[in-house]
Enzyme design. Structure first.
Site, PDB file in Angstrom:
ATOM      1  N   GLU A   1      39.147 -23.145 -16.742  1.00  0.00           N
ATOM      2  CA  GLU A   1      39.694 -23.374 -15.406  1.00  0.00           C
ATOM      3  C   GLU A   1      40.859 -22.426 -15.097  1.00  0.00           C
ATOM      4  O   GLU A   1      40.908 -21.843 -14.022  1.00  0.00           O
ATOM      5  CB  GLU A   1      40.143 -24.840 -15.295  1.00  0.00           C
ATOM      6  CG  GLU A   1      40.727 -25.262 -13.967  1.00  0.00           C
ATOM      7  CD  GLU A   1      39.688 -25.406 -12.860  1.00  0.00           C
ATOM      8  OE1 GLU A   1      38.495 -25.261 -13.117  1.00  0.00           O
ATOM      9  OE2 GLU A   1      40.108 -25.666 -11.716  1.00  0.00           O
TER      10      GLU A   1
ATOM     11  N   THR B   1      31.403 -21.382   1.930  1.00  0.00           N
ATOM     12  CA  THR B   1      32.060 -21.396   0.617  1.00  0.00           C
ATOM     13  C   THR B   1      31.472 -22.448  -0.315  1.00  0.00           C
ATOM     14  O   THR B   1      31.755 -22.447  -1.503  1.00  0.00           O
ATOM     15  CB  THR B   1      33.581 -21.584   0.768  1.00  0.00           C
ATOM     16  OG1 THR B   1      34.216 -21.299  -0.480  1.00  0.00           O
ATOM     17  CG2 THR B   1      33.930 -22.987   1.223  1.00  0.00           C
TER      18      THR B   1
END
Ligand SMILES: *[C@@H]1O[C@H](CO)[C@@H](O)[C@H](O)[C@H]1NC(C)=O
Ligand SMILES: *[C@@H]1O[C@H](CO)[C@@H](O)[C@H](O)[C@H]1NC(C)=O
Ligand SMILES: *[C@@H]1O[C@H](CO)[C@@H](O)[C@H](O)[C@H]1NC(C)=O
Length: 569
Positions: free
Chosen positions: A423, A560
């Protein structure tokens, strides 16, 4: 999707940014071949989608989000069934007729004017990119009034009995549409479609209903929307003093599309007003030309800081600048100009090479003109966005940079023990002084790892995110180079091995452990909407929805959340 609140902690800085030379490892234009499908791999990705959807249906339908370990669910997105709406366009593209029928049936029952729970906070951004875009993209070919088109469920019924028509749903829809235009739908051979055509029309009605609910967010003095709205017991917005540029700047594509489809300009007007503050920034200055701060004041639209980058909280603002130009180049030249400024500054100031792996290019964050060598899984979409800009503007420079970013961020998948990128990660920037407080060396436990990998991990979770696979898809469509398909296959195989639970797929605590460090008990809807869609499309056959980067014109632009919208024109 792009995370709305940045998980990055901006560190104190001690040195200013230095421009760094680019390393060129792939020559654009050399060895370009046409993309080639790999049906076996496409099928395996499709199976993962089927398993995930079936697991969701078994344990969570019609709630928002599956808990794939405990086989339960949560309602974290207004309890309207976000997984259903978000998965719709992938199910269409994969031609999962029965899934689509179930999805449309649920969608027709959603009440977007309220929430079951009182004071349920609704994120404008997340609701826009997942729900509103999911509804809009469910109308393939939708640049023509929906009433002219056969319904999706019907497509599948006809498909079974009409072998001459293509198997691909989208192509098929086009074929039907072409056949139908010029005939009277209601009197022609497809008169039986009337009832179902109403169901496709229902998607647009539901999209309008949802946007009408959300539009209260824009009722502010400046027109910059509030990030949060409530519909129960009264329709109202939250009272934040600021909003970030991703949340403000990731509405324009969906709300413009809704206006174009519905013929009602009010939706586009709201998004355009909000976006105007981002296109013509005032307040805290741009850190670099085109690279603005992360947050604007809701009272007056002025920037309140000069901190940003391509990660969460800012990312999809930049993404949409060039995607609006893809949607309608005649109308969105100003957006393109702002993207070019941002792209050039990114290459000049934010491209960063780790001391231990100078062959890699990552994107630094910044606080004012001080750069911070930290990046995220979210930011790995940037490779694909540069490739898109390069194609639309005929610029090898952007294409090459996009390919460099794509392979560099994929390196995180190759290096992390679980085979999946983390992440959040950092590195030591070869161009910053070693004593720069932001240029922190890796912790002892990751020294050896940093030496070979070029990064060290500061948050090791993986929440089934798509961005690295998304950029690999763009890279493959540009080059046709099979190595990008192989990278996507490597990513998919690792995810399948480590994230698969009994009935679906789960998120991971720590990709720095071979087994992923245990599950996080959640399967976010973007796994179905985005990750599996891009992984599928990179192996799937040619169809109208595939991006055309080798001379043709793409018929679709992906929002997106990977929902395809028909481009204008
Ligand atoms: C918008 O805000 C104004 C001023 O705060 C308020 O009077 C008006 O009722 C609001 N509109 C809606 C639709 O709530
Ligand atoms: C925001 O402030 C307005 C005006 O004071 C108020 O009516 C509204 O309920 C507030 N919204 C929330 C979510 O508290
Ligand atoms: C960093 O090192 C340079 C010399 O290499 C020195 O001039 C500067 O003062 C140092 N900065 C800090 C914050 O220690």
């Amino acid at each position: 999707m792009r995370l709305t609140s940045s998980s990055l902690v901006l560190l104190e800085l001690a040195a200013s940014a230095l421009a760094v030379p680019l390393t060129v490892d792939v020559e654009v234009g050399k060895g370009v071949t046409a993309p080639k499908p790999n049906h076996a791999r496409a099928n395996e990705v499709k199976q993962a989608f089927e398993q995930s959807w079936n697991g969701y249906v078994k344990h969570a339908f019609p709630h928002d989000t599956l808990h794939p370990v405990s086989n339960s669910y949560e309602d974290d997105r207004a309890a309207w069934g976000v997984t259903v709406v978000d998965a719709l366009s992938t199910a269409i593209i994969m031609e999962k007729e029965h899934f689509v029928a179930k999805m449309l049936d649920h969608i027709s029952k959603i009440d977007f004017t309220t929430t079951a729970k009182e004071n349920d906070a609704i994120s404008l951004f997340e609701t826009n990119i997942r729900y509103l875009a999911g509804l809009l993209s469910g109308m393939p070919c939708s640049s023509t009034p929906p009433s002219l088109f056969p319904p999706l469920q019907l497509l599948s019924e006809l498909e079974d009995g009409d072998a001459q028509l293509g198997r691909d749903t989208v192509t098929y829809t086009h074929a039907r549409a072409r056949a139908l235009i010029g005939y009277d739908l209601l009197k022609g051979p497809f008169s039986g479609l009337v009832k179902d055509a109403a169901k496709v029309q229902n998607l647009l009605d539901q999209a309008k209903s949802l946007a009408d609910s959300l539009s209260i967010a824009f009722n502010t003095t400046s027109g910059v929307p509030q990030p949060t709205v409530y519909l129960n017991p009264t329709r109202r917005h939250g009272n934040s003093s600021s909003n970030n540029i991703a949340e403000v700047g990731t509405l324009i594509l969906e709300w413009t599309r809704l206006s174009d489809l519905s013929g009602d300009g009010k939706y586009a007007q709201l998004a355009e007003k909000a976006e105007s503050y981002l296109l013509r920034p005032t307040g805290s200055p741009e850190a670099f030309p085109g690279m603005v701060g992360g947050d604007v004041s809701i009272a007056d639209g002025k920037f309140i800081n000069s901190d940003g980058g391509w990660s969460g909280g800012t990312d999809s603002f930049y993404e949409y600048l060039i995607k609006m130009y893809q949607y309608d180049p005649a109308k969105y030249g100003e957006y393109k100009d702002r993207w070019v400024l941002a792209a050039d500054s990114t290459m000049k100031y934010l491209a960063s090479h780790p001391t231990s792996r100078k062959d890699l290019t990552f994107l630094s964050q910044y606080s004012g003109q001080k750069t911070i060598p930290v990046s995220t899984h979210l930011a790995s979409f940037a490779g694909g966005n540069f490739i898109l800009g390069g194609v639309l503007l005929g610029s090898d420079k952007y294409k090459q940079f996009g390919l460099d970013l794509t392979t560099s961020y994929f390196n995180n998948y190759q290096q992390a023990p679980a085979g999946i990128g983390p992440e959040v990660f950092q590195w030591v920037d070869a161009a910053l002084p070693a004593n720069d407080t932001n240029n922190a060396p890796p912790p002892d436990a990751q020294k050896d790892f940093y030496a070979k990998s070029g990064f060290y991990t500061t948050a090791g979770s993986y929440i089934l995110r798509p961005e690295t696979s998304e950029s690999l898809y763009y890279a493959y469509r540009l080059t046709g180079d099979r190595k990008y398909q192989d990278m996507a296959w490597q990513a998919f195989s690792a995810i399948k091995k480590v994230c698969k639970t009994g009935d679906a797929y789960a998120q991971l605590n720590d990709v720095m452990q071979t087994n992923g460090g245990g599950y996080i008990d959640q399967m976010q809807s973007f796994w179905l909407a985005e990750t599996l869609k891009y992984l599928y499309l990179i192996f799937a056959k040619e169809s109208d929805v595939q991006l055309q980067f080798q001379g043709g014109t793409s018929k679709y632009v992906f929002n997106t959340e990977a929902h395809p919208f028909r481009v204008k024109g």
